[in-house]
Design a protein around this motif. Structure first.
Motif: not given
Length: 400
Positions: A317-333
């Motif tokens: 959560p500390s990584f993906y909550s930083r910005s919507s740009k980073l949250y776009t990468l969540y499906p790759l995880m």
């Protein structure tokens, strides 16, 4: 051209592995003389009430002189007496199928004691039966998948669709996701039934609905990637839907008339790979979108995604909550986790933990992770913040 060749080489390797696994369905345990003798002994004594061992002992020489086959008898093999307990009969166990199960367990336990290799029987590992359920841990994991899909997918999407305060055009964008959740839930129900009792009909339903799940996800992701939700692409949307439905009808028909494990595996793997490519392309487009937004306004970071994610149910959560740009990468995880879990099907091994847990059940455990860890939350965010935004822009341009 190099990329295409690389992709084809990977696909060919996967098909080769899957073909090898399919050939392995001819289980060596079925050919063991001890297994055949055990089944004969069990059926004669418990099903037919035939004390053949006493008859053989009494007329042993006469049988030898007449060339009558002498069957091996092991006094240490013990079997459940008839009639079977009610809970076994409810699940369809009869004397013959129960003998088959008991002999699998007897021969397996003997091989354990003698430090011999554990074999499969009828294409499956010799699991310990629990309350008449053949693959208890797989059933639990299938029910776990059904639960998380229902709670974190179906209920959330249905609530949004039934929200009359939202524009109808926005609610319509969730129909594809709703179809995927419904098909997925039926697939996990079929999986639960199949792992409870393995019949041809339960196996076929499990395979048919697993294929429907993969293809429905492929359809939803394809429609999202190529923006078929836009009003000017309605012809493409219906054409793509008809193609996917036709492909599924062909798939079921092909399996119905020619039940081929190899074909089924190859078809599902191929569509699954295409589906993952769609995931990557969608993520790439969204990442570029938010990257460009941040470049145009360096002091302003888009944090709208925080309204949709649950910090208790998200990885890093500390990584993906930083910005919507980073949250776009969540499906790759999430896709990486699923692909790593799928590797368990290749590196198969005999069941562990009292003969209850195998690689397939662990694979079902892994598939719980995406639905629970925020996959549907990401889809909801994508529709509200990206799809709906595109629709409003296209409608504005049309009215200008």
């Amino acid at each position: 051209m190099r990329l295409a060749n690389y992709f084809n080489s990977i696909l060919s390797s996967l098909f080769l592995v899957l073909s090898f696994l399919t050939l392995a369905l001819a289980s060596p345990g079925d050919d063991l003389y001890a297994f055949s003798d055990c089944i004969y002994q069990c059926e004669q004594i418990t099903c037919r009430k035939n004390p053949y061992n006493l008859i053989q002992e009494e007329f042993y020489q006469e049988f030898l002189d007449q060339g009558v086959e002498i069957h091996y008898y092991n006094p240490n093999w013990e079997f459940i007496k008839m009639p079977l307990p009610f809970f076994l009969r409810v699940l369809g166990w009869n004397c013959e199928s129960n003998c088959d199960y008991q002999c699998q367990r007897i021969i397996t336990n003997e091989r354990y004691k003698n430090n011999e290799e554990i074999y499969q029987f009828h294409g499956k590992w010799p699991f310990l039966r629990v309350f008449g359920i053949q693959e208890f841990f797989s059933v639990l994991m299938s029910l776990g998948n059904l639960y998380v899909t229902y709670k974190y997918g179906f209920k959330k999407i249905l609530k949004i669709i039934n929200n009359k305060n939202l524009p109808i055009l926005l609610r319509q964008q969730f129909y594809n996701i709703l179809v995927v959740t419904i098909v997925t839930m039926f697939a996990w129900i079929a999986s639960t039934v199949f792992h409870t009792r393995d019949y041809p009909i339960t196996e076929h339903l499990d395979y048919y609905l697993a294929g429907a799940t993969i293809l429905s996800s492929f359809h939803a992701l394809g429609a999202r990637l190529f923006e078929f939700y836009k009003q000017d692409k309605i012809l493409y949307r219906w054409s793509f839907t008809i193609i996917c439905i036709s492909a599924y009808i062909y798939h079921v028909q092909r399996l119905y008339f020619d039940w081929s494990y190899t074909y089924n595996m190859r078809a599902n793997i191929f569509v699954g790979l295409c589906q993952n490519i769609f995931y990557c392309l969608i993520v790439f487009k969204l990442y570029c979108k938010y990257y460009n937004l941040e470049q145009s306004e360096p002091t302003k970071v888009n944090l709208n995604h925080l309204n949709y994610l649950n910090f208790k149910r998200i990885i890093l959560p500390s990584f993906y909550s930083r910005s919507s740009k980073l949250y776009t990468l969540y499906p790759l995880m999430l896709c990486t986790i699923v692909i790593m879990g799928m590797m368990l099907e290749i590196f198969d091994f005999p069941p562990i933990c009292f003969d209850l847990v195998d690689t397939h059940s662990l694979w079902h455990l892994v598939t719980i992770i995406p639905a629970y860890m925020g996959w549907y939350d990401w889809l909801i965010w994508d529709v509200f913040e990206n799809v709906w935004d595109d629709l409003k822009k296209s409608e504005t341009k049309k009215n200008e």
